[in-house]
Design a protein around this motif. Structure first.
Motif, PDB file in Angstrom:
ATOM      1  N   LEU A  71       0.815  -1.206   0.000  1.00 26.88           N
ATOM      2  CA  LEU A  71       0.000   0.000   0.000  1.00 26.88           C
ATOM      3  C   LEU A  71       0.854   1.262   0.000  1.00 26.88           C
ATOM      4  CD1 LEU A  71      -2.997  -0.310   2.516  1.00 26.88           C
ATOM      5  CD2 LEU A  71      -3.100   0.224   0.078  1.00 26.88           C
ATOM      6  N   SER A  72       0.275   2.298  -0.556  1.00 22.53           N
ATOM      7  CA  SER A  72       0.842   3.642  -0.454  1.00 22.53           C
ATOM      8  C   SER A  72      -0.262   4.515   0.117  1.00 22.53           C
ATOM      9  CB  SER A  72       1.280   4.143  -1.829  1.00 22.53           C
ATOM     10  OG  SER A  72       1.805   5.446  -1.741  1.00 22.53           O
ATOM     11  N   ALA A  73      -0.092   4.963   1.379  1.00 29.33           N
ATOM     12  CA  ALA A  73      -1.201   5.639   2.053  1.00 29.33           C
ATOM     13  C   ALA A  73      -0.712   6.560   3.153  1.00 29.33           C
ATOM     14  CB  ALA A  73      -2.166   4.603   2.636  1.00 29.33           C
ATOM     15  N   GLY A  74      -1.611   7.458   3.554  1.00 25.86           N
ATOM     16  CA  GLY A  74      -1.330   8.342   4.673  1.00 25.86           C
ATOM     17  C   GLY A  74      -1.580   7.641   5.997  1.00 25.86           C
ATOM     18  N   ILE A  75      -2.814   7.174   6.205  1.00 22.34           N
ATOM     19  CA  ILE A  75      -3.158   6.454   7.424  1.00 22.34           C
ATOM     20  C   ILE A  75      -4.028   5.251   7.064  1.00 22.34           C
ATOM     21  CG2 ILE A  75      -5.068   8.077   7.851  1.00 22.34           C
ATOM     22  CD1 ILE A  75      -4.772   7.409  10.865  1.00 22.34           C
ATOM     23  N   VAL A  76      -3.732   4.110   7.668  1.00 21.32           N
ATOM     24  CA  VAL A  76      -4.487   2.881   7.461  1.00 21.32           C
ATOM     25  C   VAL A  76      -5.087   2.461   8.795  1.00 21.32           C
ATOM     26  CG1 VAL A  76      -4.423   0.475   6.732  1.00 21.32           C
ATOM     27  CG2 VAL A  76      -2.975   2.158   5.583  1.00 21.32           C
TER      28      VAL A  76
ATOM     29  N   ARG B  15       4.332  -3.953   7.575  1.00 21.27           N
ATOM     30  CA  ARG B  15       4.246  -2.508   7.350  1.00 21.27           C
ATOM     31  C   ARG B  15       4.787  -2.186   5.956  1.00 21.27           C
ATOM     32  NH1 ARG B  15       3.995   0.934  12.180  1.00 21.27           N
ATOM     33  NH2 ARG B  15       4.685   2.553  10.749  1.00 21.27           N
ATOM     34  N   SER B  16       4.021  -1.432   5.216  1.00 19.20           N
ATOM     35  CA  SER B  16       4.514  -0.951   3.923  1.00 19.20           C
ATOM     36  C   SER B  16       5.367   0.294   4.147  1.00 19.20           C
ATOM     37  CB  SER B  16       3.329  -0.607   3.013  1.00 19.20           C
ATOM     38  OG  SER B  16       3.773   0.145   1.897  1.00 19.20           O
ATOM     39  N   LYS B  17       6.479   0.390   3.440  1.00 21.95           N
ATOM     40  CA  LYS B  17       7.356   1.551   3.584  1.00 21.95           C
ATOM     41  C   LYS B  17       6.692   2.831   3.092  1.00 21.95           C
ATOM     42  CE  LYS B  17      10.677   2.063   0.560  1.00 21.95           C
ATOM     43  NZ  LYS B  17      11.892   1.843  -0.265  1.00 21.95           N
ATOM     44  N   ASN B  18       5.610   2.690   2.313  1.00 25.18           N
ATOM     45  CA  ASN B  18       4.912   3.862   1.782  1.00 25.18           C
ATOM     46  C   ASN B  18       3.621   4.180   2.540  1.00 25.18           C
ATOM     47  OD1 ASN B  18       6.933   4.092  -0.076  1.00 25.18           O
ATOM     48  ND2 ASN B  18       5.596   4.169  -1.862  1.00 25.18           N
ATOM     49  N   VAL B  19       3.453   3.619   3.719  1.00 28.49           N
ATOM     50  CA  VAL B  19       2.343   3.991   4.598  1.00 28.49           C
ATOM     51  C   VAL B  19       2.920   4.767   5.777  1.00 28.49           C
ATOM     52  CG1 VAL B  19       0.568   3.144   6.186  1.00 28.49           C
ATOM     53  CG2 VAL B  19       0.825   2.092   3.941  1.00 28.49           C
ATOM     54  N   LYS B  20       2.375   5.949   6.009  1.00 27.25           N
ATOM     55  CA  LYS B  20       2.939   6.810   7.046  1.00 27.25           C
ATOM     56  C   LYS B  20       2.473   6.444   8.446  1.00 27.25           C
ATOM     57  CE  LYS B  20       3.482  10.659   3.847  1.00 27.25           C
ATOM     58  NZ  LYS B  20       3.091  12.046   3.510  1.00 27.25           N
TER      59      LYS B  20
END
Length: 409
Positions: A122-127, A141-146
């Motif tokens: 995923l690429s996301a701000g908050i999940v 954890r995806s490295k592109n999820v903050k």
């Protein structure tokens, strides 16, 4: 064939290695593509350089339909405020698809490893999710999820997850203030950075409260006992089965048995045996409805064990609860690291608001239940527990929405 067997731990490790390699290639490829696009872009001044078209600002992940009651108030808030959110689900029949939302965008991403692969990239701000085990097994954890946020799906202890279940989230959304203390203690023991612990309330109880109020009352109904256990070897049906159900059947009262949803998957043989035995009983009903509120509304008293439904019933119905004090093995749970877990809130509170039912009382269960009448003292203790565990009543969806937006990029 035995040479082909891979134990679960090894399987999880192999899966992690494969997903890690795939994710690395995926992100390297995506980064290279973005750089190429930037090189050939003429819009360099005053325009955002975020060209990640897969980026989602707000994301909810729902692993199963039974959590829709929790996510609905949150989705309603995003819709009401006209804020887009991606709703990823592992159920093709997720109720979200039928809501006709304009700003909540549901997407089926498959089940099991298929879902994990997509979530891990995923690429996301908050999940936001109810799913535990982040960074423990397949869910990484995806490295592109903050920011990863976990929301509790029961007004009980946050330490009743399998070991390390919520250790690696950035925030935990709680139903009550009392849950903070034990989580902070575990962080100290395990040398973990402090997570954001935010009390938002219990969205699924808000949903169930509205649904229950819409159910017509059942006038002049027969006295009804709801048997609603947890699952596993220590749970009520597995441990006692006919020893409890035979004397209940003989009372002549209406007996509603509502097995835990996991029992259908993990204890099918036991359920099949009991269902067959009582198939001709005129006063025993089996409830497999996705919502528990219909049986709760019909019943006058509930018998359970260590199931979280005790608090659903107590808070929504304000009726007496009886519990069988099963010897639950807490070693696989986070709670065990807190002095064995015997003094956590849900166990100490149950002793206050519930009436213990002992095995030696089963044969005289009709007299025991008739004598276990409600009292003003029990009612007052139920109300006190509700105030502790179900904060922000009817406004939890807004509390979660506000928090997620505050974390948005």
């Amino acid at each position: 064939m035995s040479l082909l067997y891979i134990d679960p731990g090894t399987g999880s490790m192999l899966f992690s290695i494969l997903v890690g390699a795939a994710a690395t290639l995926f992100f390297l490829g995506k980064a290279a593509l973005i750089k190429i696009k930037l090189l050939f872009s003429a819009k360099k001044n005053g325009v955002s350089t975020n060209m990640d078209t897969n980026y989602k600002k707000y994301v909810i992940y729902n692993e199963d339909n039974r959590y829709w009651n929790l996510f609905k108030p949150i989705c309603d808030e995003f819709e009401k405020n006209k804020v887009f959110i991606s709703y990823l689900t592992s159920s093709e029949t997720d109720p979200c698809f039928n809501q006709n939302y304009n700003f909540v965008k549901p997407e089926y991403i498959g089940e099991g490893n298929m879902a994990f692969i997509k979530l891990n990239m995923l690429s996301a701000g908050i999940v936001l999710m109810t799913t535990p085990g982040l960074q423990v097994y397949q869910l990484k954890r995806s490295k592109n999820v903050k920011h990863y946020s976990h929301i509790l799906h029961a007004p009980s202890d946050a330490t009743m997850y399998r070991l390390f279940g919520i250790d690696y989230f950035d925030s935990i959304l709680l139903s009550g203030e009392y849950q903070k203390k034990d989580l902070r203690e575990l962080e100290k023991q395990r040398n973990l950075p402090e997570k954001e612990l935010v009390v938002v309330g219990c969205p699924y109880l808000d949903t169930l409260k509205q649904k229950m109020e819409a159910i017509p009352a059942e006038p002049d109904h027969p006295f009804t006992v709801l048997v609603s256990p947890s699952w596993g070897a220590s749970a009520l049906l597995s441990k006692y089965g006919e020893k409890l159900l035979d004397p209940l059947e003989k009372t002549g009262w209406r007996i509603i048995i509502r097995p835990h949803p996991q029992s259908k998957k993990s204890e099918k043989e036991m359920l099949d045996r009991l269902t067959e035995k009582y198939k001709n009983s005129s006063n025993i009903e089996w409830d497999y409805n996705s919502d528990n509120i219909y049986s709760m509304k019909k019943s006058d008293i509930m018998i359970s064990d260590f199931s979280g439904i005790i608090y659903d019933y107590t808070f929504l119905c304000d009726k007496p609860v009886m519990y069988v004090n099963a010897d639950l093995d807490l070693r696989p749970y986070d709670a065990y690291d807190l002095d064995g877990g015997k003094n956590i809130w849900q166990f100490t509170t149950l002793k206050k608001i519930g009436i213990e039912l002992k095995q030696e009382q089963f044969d005289n269960i009709k007299d025991v239940i008739q004598k276990a009448s409600d009292s003003a003292e029990l009612a007052a203790l139920r109300h006190e527990a509700k105030a502790q565990a179900w904060m922000n009543e009817e406004t939890s969806g807004k509390a979660v929405f506000d928090y997620m937006v505050s974390k948005g990029d």
